[in-house]
Motif scaffolding. Sequence first.
Motif, PDB file in Angstrom:
ATOM      1  N   LYS A  70       8.223   1.458  -6.420  1.00 41.63           N
ATOM      2  CA  LYS A  70       8.219   0.493  -5.333  1.00 41.63           C
ATOM      3  C   LYS A  70       7.820   1.187  -4.047  1.00 41.63           C
ATOM      4  O   LYS A  70       8.180   2.336  -3.807  1.00 41.63           O
ATOM      5  CB  LYS A  70       9.603  -0.137  -5.172  1.00 41.63           C
ATOM      6  CG  LYS A  70      10.001  -1.057  -6.319  1.00 41.63           C
ATOM      7  CD  LYS A  70      11.344  -1.716  -6.043  1.00 41.63           C
ATOM      8  CE  LYS A  70      11.722  -2.682  -7.176  1.00 41.63           C
ATOM      9  NZ  LYS A  70      13.040  -3.343  -6.902  1.00 41.63           N
ATOM     10  N   VAL A  71       7.061   0.482  -3.223  1.00 40.62           N
ATOM     11  CA  VAL A  71       6.653   1.028  -1.933  1.00 40.62           C
ATOM     12  C   VAL A  71       7.277   0.190  -0.827  1.00 40.62           C
ATOM     13  O   VAL A  71       7.534  -1.009  -0.997  1.00 40.62           O
ATOM     14  CB  VAL A  71       5.126   1.066  -1.791  1.00 40.62           C
ATOM     15  CG1 VAL A  71       4.506   2.046  -2.775  1.00 40.62           C
ATOM     16  CG2 VAL A  71       4.520  -0.314  -2.003  1.00 40.62           C
ATOM     17  N   ALA A  72       7.510   0.833   0.305  1.00 38.91           N
ATOM     18  CA  ALA A  72       8.208   0.159   1.401  1.00 38.91           C
ATOM     19  C   ALA A  72       7.291  -0.743   2.211  1.00 38.91           C
ATOM     20  O   ALA A  72       7.732  -1.764   2.749  1.00 38.91           O
ATOM     21  CB  ALA A  72       8.858   1.200   2.317  1.00 38.91           C
ATOM     22  N   CYS A  73       6.024  -0.378   2.273  1.00 40.25           N
ATOM     23  CA  CYS A  73       5.111  -1.161   3.111  1.00 40.25           C
ATOM     24  C   CYS A  73       3.678  -1.005   2.606  1.00 40.25           C
ATOM     25  O   CYS A  73       3.398  -0.202   1.713  1.00 40.25           O
ATOM     26  CB  CYS A  73       5.211  -0.720   4.572  1.00 40.25           C
ATOM     27  SG  CYS A  73       4.767   1.017   4.829  1.00 40.25           S
ATOM     28  N   VAL A  74       2.777  -1.760   3.221  1.00 36.71           N
ATOM     29  CA  VAL A  74       1.367  -1.727   2.821  1.00 36.71           C
ATOM     30  C   VAL A  74       0.755  -0.362   3.072  1.00 36.71           C
ATOM     31  O   VAL A  74      -0.055   0.135   2.285  1.00 36.71           O
ATOM     32  CB  VAL A  74       0.578  -2.814   3.578  1.00 36.71           C
ATOM     33  CG1 VAL A  74      -0.918  -2.697   3.270  1.00 36.71           C
ATOM     34  CG2 VAL A  74       1.083  -4.205   3.221  1.00 36.71           C
ATOM     35  N   ALA A  75       1.180   0.298   4.153  1.00 36.37           N
ATOM     36  CA  ALA A  75       0.632   1.621   4.472  1.00 36.37           C
ATOM     37  C   ALA A  75       0.951   2.624   3.366  1.00 36.37           C
ATOM     38  O   ALA A  75       0.099   3.447   2.990  1.00 36.37           O
ATOM     39  CB  ALA A  75       1.196   2.103   5.808  1.00 36.37           C
ATOM     40  N   ASP A  76       2.190   2.556   2.827  1.00 37.32           N
ATOM     41  CA  ASP A  76       2.550   3.444   1.721  1.00 37.32           C
ATOM     42  C   ASP A  76       1.707   3.150   0.481  1.00 37.32           C
ATOM     43  O   ASP A  76       1.287   4.057  -0.241  1.00 37.32           O
ATOM     44  CB  ASP A  76       4.039   3.293   1.378  1.00 37.32           C
ATOM     45  CG  ASP A  76       4.936   3.885   2.459  1.00 37.32           C
ATOM     46  OD1 ASP A  76       4.401   4.620   3.315  1.00 37.32           O
ATOM     47  OD2 ASP A  76       6.155   3.614   2.428  1.00 37.32           O
ATOM     48  N   LEU A  77       1.482   1.853   0.226  1.00 38.15           N
ATOM     49  CA  LEU A  77       0.666   1.461  -0.924  1.00 38.15           C
ATOM     50  C   LEU A  77      -0.747   2.008  -0.796  1.00 38.15           C
ATOM     51  O   LEU A  77      -1.309   2.572  -1.750  1.00 38.15           O
ATOM     52  CB  LEU A  77       0.644  -0.065  -1.046  1.00 38.15           C
ATOM     53  CG  LEU A  77      -0.296  -0.651  -2.115  1.00 38.15           C
ATOM     54  CD1 LEU A  77       0.101  -0.166  -3.499  1.00 38.15           C
ATOM     55  CD2 LEU A  77      -0.289  -2.174  -2.051  1.00 38.15           C
ATOM     56  N   VAL A  78      -1.340   1.844   0.395  1.00 37.74           N
ATOM     57  CA  VAL A  78      -2.700   2.345   0.614  1.00 37.74           C
ATOM     58  C   VAL A  78      -2.745   3.857   0.453  1.00 37.74           C
ATOM     59  O   VAL A  78      -3.675   4.415  -0.136  1.00 37.74           O
ATOM     60  CB  VAL A  78      -3.202   1.923   2.007  1.00 37.74           C
ATOM     61  CG1 VAL A  78      -4.538   2.596   2.325  1.00 37.74           C
ATOM     62  CG2 VAL A  78      -3.333   0.408   2.094  1.00 37.74           C
ATOM     63  N   GLY A  79      -1.701   4.534   0.952  1.00 38.26           N
ATOM     64  CA  GLY A  79      -1.659   5.985   0.838  1.00 38.26           C
ATOM     65  C   GLY A  79      -1.610   6.445  -0.606  1.00 38.26           C
ATOM     66  O   GLY A  79      -2.291   7.409  -1.000  1.00 38.26           O
ATOM     67  N   LYS A  80      -0.792   5.766  -1.447  1.00 43.40           N
ATOM     68  CA  LYS A  80      -0.693   6.150  -2.850  1.00 43.40           C
ATOM     69  C   LYS A  80      -1.990   5.856  -3.604  1.00 43.40           C
ATOM     70  O   LYS A  80      -2.422   6.636  -4.457  1.00 43.40           O
ATOM     71  CB  LYS A  80       0.480   5.423  -3.511  1.00 43.40           C
ATOM     72  CG  LYS A  80       1.849   5.971  -3.092  1.00 43.40           C
ATOM     73  CD  LYS A  80       2.960   5.306  -3.848  1.00 43.40           C
ATOM     74  CE  LYS A  80       4.321   5.942  -3.507  1.00 43.40           C
ATOM     75  NZ  LYS A  80       4.381   7.350  -3.962  1.00 43.40           N
ATOM     76  N   LEU A  81      -2.620   4.717  -3.278  1.00 40.29           N
ATOM     77  CA  LEU A  81      -3.877   4.389  -3.922  1.00 40.29           C
ATOM     78  C   LEU A  81      -4.952   5.407  -3.581  1.00 40.29           C
ATOM     79  O   LEU A  81      -5.790   5.759  -4.408  1.00 40.29           O
ATOM     80  CB  LEU A  81      -4.342   2.993  -3.526  1.00 40.29           C
ATOM     81  CG  LEU A  81      -3.524   1.810  -4.080  1.00 40.29           C
ATOM     82  CD1 LEU A  81      -4.018   0.513  -3.478  1.00 40.29           C
ATOM     83  CD2 LEU A  81      -3.614   1.748  -5.585  1.00 40.29           C
ATOM     84  N   LYS A  82      -4.915   5.899  -2.348  1.00 44.32           N
ATOM     85  CA  LYS A  82      -5.931   6.847  -1.903  1.00 44.32           C
ATOM     86  C   LYS A  82      -5.658   8.262  -2.375  1.00 44.32           C
ATOM     87  O   LYS A  82      -6.537   8.943  -2.918  1.00 44.32           O
ATOM     88  CB  LYS A  82      -6.018   6.802  -0.381  1.00 44.32           C
ATOM     89  CG  LYS A  82      -7.079   7.753   0.196  1.00 44.32           C
ATOM     90  CD  LYS A  82      -7.140   7.628   1.709  1.00 44.32           C
ATOM     91  CE  LYS A  82      -8.217   8.564   2.279  1.00 44.32           C
ATOM     92  NZ  LYS A  82      -8.304   8.453   3.747  1.00 44.32           N
ATOM     93  N   ASN A  83      -4.404   8.718  -2.215  1.00 43.00           N
ATOM     94  CA  ASN A  83      -4.096  10.131  -2.466  1.00 43.00           C
ATOM     95  C   ASN A  83      -3.677  10.430  -3.909  1.00 43.00           C
ATOM     96  O   ASN A  83      -3.952  11.516  -4.422  1.00 43.00           O
ATOM     97  CB  ASN A  83      -2.989  10.588  -1.516  1.00 43.00           C
ATOM     98  CG  ASN A  83      -3.376  10.416  -0.051  1.00 43.00           C
ATOM     99  OD1 ASN A  83      -4.520  10.670   0.314  1.00 43.00           O
ATOM    100  ND2 ASN A  83      -2.440   9.982   0.776  1.00 43.00           N
TER     101      ASN A  83
END
Length: 249
Positions: free
Chosen positions: A231-244
């Motif tokens: 689970k991610v806390a926010c959209v920014a975390d989701l984008v970060g995981k998708l990217k990194n």
Amino acid sequence: MKVLVPVKRVVDSNVKVRVKSDGSGVELSNVKMSMNPFDEIAVEEALRLKEAGKASDVVIVSIGPQQAQETIRTALAMGADRGILVKVESAVEPLAVAKILKGVVEAVQPGLVILGKQAIDDDCNQTGQMLAALLGWPQGTFASKIAVEDSAFLVTREVDGGLQTVKLNKPAIVTTDLRLNEPRYASLPNIMKAKKKPVDEKVPGDYGVDVAPRLEVVKTTEPPKRQAGVKVACVADLVGKLKNEAGVF
């Protein structure tokens, strides 16, 4: 017009497939077997053509062990007229299946061959196309609708861009997709009647076909187990995981 419907005996779609401990293949002992779901759709469409007066005879053919006669009887209980069992104890590759079916077609002389687009055990999606090539007949694959004209078939195909309708001169080959129809259940009286319907037994040699395998299965393994999600806390975390981590972008 006669309609020929090839059917295959496969592991039931509701059974969890298990790989043999030595990795030589899939465990088939004491496993429920049934007709390939795409072939059920092909049988149903052939029966609908017969009920509409477009076909006079529905012939079922199966290539496999003696137990495949049960699969033929299932189709006969649905309403088909007669069956042909080509007895083979080992697995048969698509090209050999197509060559056997070519011999069956030459003997039966159907105006239409309807078969499932693929079998759920090997997912090859090759037999219909190979059979059309061997016979030199027109083909309509992934059919979601079939209409019969005087000397042709109108086959609506499912393609990436939507639907495509092709006109096939008779005789022809058609492979079925899931949305073509909903197969019927066999009634008890028809199941009893199916036991008396004729099923001829043949061997590949009757059609001059060598079924020796051209491919060797080196090893069979189960797919890797799916990893648990996070689970991610926010959209920014989701984008970060998708990217990194996933490297999606």
